[in-house]
Design an enzyme around this catalytic site. Structure first.
Site, PDB file in Angstrom:
ATOM      1  N   HIS A 108       0.834  -1.208   0.000  1.00  0.00           N
ATOM      2  CA  HIS A 108       0.000   0.000   0.000  1.00  0.00           C
ATOM      3  C   HIS A 108       0.867   1.256   0.000  1.00  0.00           C
ATOM      4  O   HIS A 108       1.568   1.535   0.971  1.00  0.00           O
ATOM      5  CB  HIS A 108      -0.878  -0.033   1.258  1.00  0.00           C
ATOM      6  CG  HIS A 108      -1.859   1.080   1.365  1.00  0.00           C
ATOM      7  ND1 HIS A 108      -1.893   1.944   2.436  1.00  0.00           N
ATOM      8  CD2 HIS A 108      -2.854   1.480   0.530  1.00  0.00           C
ATOM      9  CE1 HIS A 108      -2.877   2.811   2.273  1.00  0.00           C
ATOM     10  NE2 HIS A 108      -3.477   2.547   1.125  1.00  0.00           N
ATOM     11  N   ARG A 109       0.840   1.975  -1.123  1.00  0.00           N
ATOM     12  CA  ARG A 109       1.724   3.132  -1.328  1.00  0.00           C
ATOM     13  C   ARG A 109       3.191   2.709  -1.185  1.00  0.00           C
ATOM     14  O   ARG A 109       4.028   3.459  -0.710  1.00  0.00           O
ATOM     15  CB  ARG A 109       1.379   4.273  -0.357  1.00  0.00           C
ATOM     16  CG  ARG A 109      -0.095   4.669  -0.398  1.00  0.00           C
ATOM     17  CD  ARG A 109      -0.448   5.743   0.611  1.00  0.00           C
ATOM     18  NE  ARG A 109      -1.898   5.748   0.834  1.00  0.00           N
ATOM     19  CZ  ARG A 109      -2.517   6.402   1.811  1.00  0.00           C
ATOM     20  NH1 ARG A 109      -1.827   7.153   2.643  1.00  0.00           N
ATOM     21  NH2 ARG A 109      -3.817   6.352   1.949  1.00  0.00           N
TER      22      ARG A 109
ATOM     23  N   GLU B 211       0.433  -0.778  -4.734  1.00  0.00           N
ATOM     24  CA  GLU B 211      -0.727   0.103  -4.851  1.00  0.00           C
ATOM     25  C   GLU B 211      -0.187   1.511  -4.757  1.00  0.00           C
ATOM     26  O   GLU B 211       0.635   1.808  -3.884  1.00  0.00           O
ATOM     27  CB  GLU B 211      -1.726  -0.183  -3.728  1.00  0.00           C
ATOM     28  CG  GLU B 211      -3.032   0.594  -3.807  1.00  0.00           C
ATOM     29  CD  GLU B 211      -3.001   1.971  -3.146  1.00  0.00           C
ATOM     30  OE1 GLU B 211      -3.970   2.725  -3.324  1.00  0.00           O
ATOM     31  OE2 GLU B 211      -2.013   2.301  -2.456  1.00  0.00           O
TER      32      GLU B 211
ATOM     33  N   ASP C 168      -1.057   5.990  -5.868  1.00  0.00           N
ATOM     34  CA  ASP C 168      -2.099   6.977  -6.129  1.00  0.00           C
ATOM     35  C   ASP C 168      -1.602   8.031  -7.114  1.00  0.00           C
ATOM     36  O   ASP C 168      -0.443   8.432  -7.052  1.00  0.00           O
ATOM     37  CB  ASP C 168      -2.480   7.685  -4.825  1.00  0.00           C
ATOM     38  CG  ASP C 168      -2.811   6.691  -3.724  1.00  0.00           C
ATOM     39  OD1 ASP C 168      -3.945   6.197  -3.712  1.00  0.00           O
ATOM     40  OD2 ASP C 168      -1.922   6.398  -2.893  1.00  0.00           O
TER      41      ASP C 168
ATOM     42  N   HIS D  15      -0.768  10.602  -2.648  1.00  0.00           N
ATOM     43  CA  HIS D  15      -2.115  10.234  -2.221  1.00  0.00           C
ATOM     44  C   HIS D  15      -3.029  11.428  -2.010  1.00  0.00           C
ATOM     45  O   HIS D  15      -4.134  11.479  -2.527  1.00  0.00           O
ATOM     46  CB  HIS D  15      -2.056   9.408  -0.926  1.00  0.00           C
ATOM     47  CG  HIS D  15      -3.406   9.077  -0.381  1.00  0.00           C
ATOM     48  ND1 HIS D  15      -4.070   9.889   0.527  1.00  0.00           N
ATOM     49  CD2 HIS D  15      -4.241   8.027  -0.639  1.00  0.00           C
ATOM     50  CE1 HIS D  15      -5.246   9.358   0.805  1.00  0.00           C
ATOM     51  NE2 HIS D  15      -5.378   8.229   0.114  1.00  0.00           N
TER      52      HIS D  15
ATOM     53  N   GLU E 110      -4.413   3.862  -8.366  1.00  0.00           N
ATOM     54  CA  GLU E 110      -5.663   4.472  -7.926  1.00  0.00           C
ATOM     55  C   GLU E 110      -5.742   5.898  -8.459  1.00  0.00           C
ATOM     56  O   GLU E 110      -4.865   6.723  -8.188  1.00  0.00           O
ATOM     57  CB  GLU E 110      -5.776   4.490  -6.398  1.00  0.00           C
ATOM     58  CG  GLU E 110      -7.095   5.114  -5.956  1.00  0.00           C
ATOM     59  CD  GLU E 110      -7.277   5.224  -4.455  1.00  0.00           C
ATOM     60  OE1 GLU E 110      -8.123   6.046  -4.042  1.00  0.00           O
ATOM     61  OE2 GLU E 110      -6.590   4.515  -3.700  1.00  0.00           O
TER      62      GLU E 110
ATOM     63  N   LYS F 157      -6.996   9.391  -8.177  1.00  0.00           N
ATOM     64  CA  LYS F 157      -7.508  10.223  -7.083  1.00  0.00           C
ATOM     65  C   LYS F 157      -8.344  11.357  -7.664  1.00  0.00           C
ATOM     66  O   LYS F 157      -7.988  12.524  -7.579  1.00  0.00           O
ATOM     67  CB  LYS F 157      -6.346  10.772  -6.249  1.00  0.00           C
ATOM     68  CG  LYS F 157      -5.470   9.717  -5.618  1.00  0.00           C
ATOM     69  CD  LYS F 157      -6.228   8.862  -4.608  1.00  0.00           C
ATOM     70  CE  LYS F 157      -6.640   9.681  -3.401  1.00  0.00           C
ATOM     71  NZ  LYS F 157      -7.277   8.821  -2.372  1.00  0.00           N
TER      72      LYS F 157
ATOM     73  N   ASP G 265       0.188  -2.057   4.413  1.00  0.00           N
ATOM     74  CA  ASP G 265       1.315  -1.133   4.602  1.00  0.00           C
ATOM     75  C   ASP G 265       2.618  -1.880   4.868  1.00  0.00           C
ATOM     76  O   ASP G 265       3.695  -1.323   4.695  1.00  0.00           O
ATOM     77  CB  ASP G 265       1.055  -0.208   5.806  1.00  0.00           C
ATOM     78  CG  ASP G 265      -0.101   0.753   5.582  1.00  0.00           C
ATOM     79  OD1 ASP G 265      -0.358   1.109   4.422  1.00  0.00           O
ATOM     80  OD2 ASP G 265      -0.746   1.148   6.579  1.00  0.00           O
TER      81      ASP G 265
END
Length: 242
Positions: free
Chosen positions: A7-8, A34, A36, A49, A106, A108, A226
């Site tokens: 995640h990120r 993942e 953003d 993000h 993703e 945004k 994470d």
């Protein structure tokens, strides 16, 4: 076996959405990333993000109000003196080509509709020949329908904050091949039924060991965490089982 998406990037140990976090995620054995995407004032896709720069970078104000050159001058590693730029999506995709990682991008665009974002992202994914390794997700489901219409070969997945009735029916109706729900909103039998109906399930953000074990036990498609290093460690125990 359940895939692990960082995640990120490896954001539990590195500044989120930086090349350091992405490189570290690959190093510890994550299956995917993942990240953003927002757009700068001059239309460059950058990996961050928040709509605002303030929380994670040395900059202030909205990403959309700064040029790409200005965005690159800020430190994305705000808590450290070690300077790290905010990555461009181009930079990440160039590196991704040298790996075997899958990548969830993703969009945004739930707060600011960022005109042309879908075309920009899809164009870059196609330019680098990564259509079969990218999943485009968003809380803006109109946007991912647009993405499907532009590039049906790239997988799309709606993001959900709340539980949704028969999510596989909804996914099929918008031609999405996956769903990315908040992990606490879907019970096991709904996850299983969704997968049995041909829809991938990748819950977010799964950081507790008990939640990871729950998803490994039902062989969930993937989850987003994470701490990919811890997830990989737990996954290896499952792989050793007879």
């Amino acid at each position: 076996m359940t895939q692990i998406f960082a995640h990120r990037g490896y954001s539990a140990a590195f500044a989120e959405n930086t090349m350091s976090a992405f490189l570290a995620a690959e190093k510890v054995g994550a299956d995917g990333l993942e990240l953003d995407v927002q757009l700068t004032r001059d239309g460059e896709a950058v990996v961050i993000h928040d709509e605002k720069l303030d929380r994670t970078t040395s900059g202030t104000g909205f990403v959309k109000d700064h040029t790409y050159k200005e965005i690159r001058s800020f430190n994305a590693n705000k808590k450290s003196s070690k300077k790290e730029p905010i990555p461009s999506l181009t930079e990440v995709l160039e590196w991704l080509k040298t790996t075997k990682l899958v990548c969830n991008i993703e969009l945004k665009n739930g707060i600011f509709p960022y005109e042309g974002m879908e075309e920009k992202v899809i164009g870059l994914v196609q330019k680098y020949g990564l259509s079969d390794r990218i999943i485009i997700s968003s809380f803006n489901h109109y946007s991912i329908v647009n993405c499907f219409r532009m590039a049906p070969e790239i997988e799309t997945a709606p993001l959900f904050l709340e539980s949704i009735y028969m999510p596989w029916i909804y996914s099929q109706s918008i031609r999405a091949k996956g769903i990315h729900p908040k992990h606490s909103t879907l019970p096991d039998h709904i996850i299983t039924a969704t997968m049995e109906n041909g829809i991938a399930v990748r819950p977010y953000t799964v950081n507790r060991e008990a939640d990871m074990r729950r998803l490994f036990n039902i062989n969930c498609t993937a989850f987003i965490t994470d701490d990919p290093a811890n997830a990989v460690r737990i996954k290896r125990k499952y792989e050793k089982r007879p």
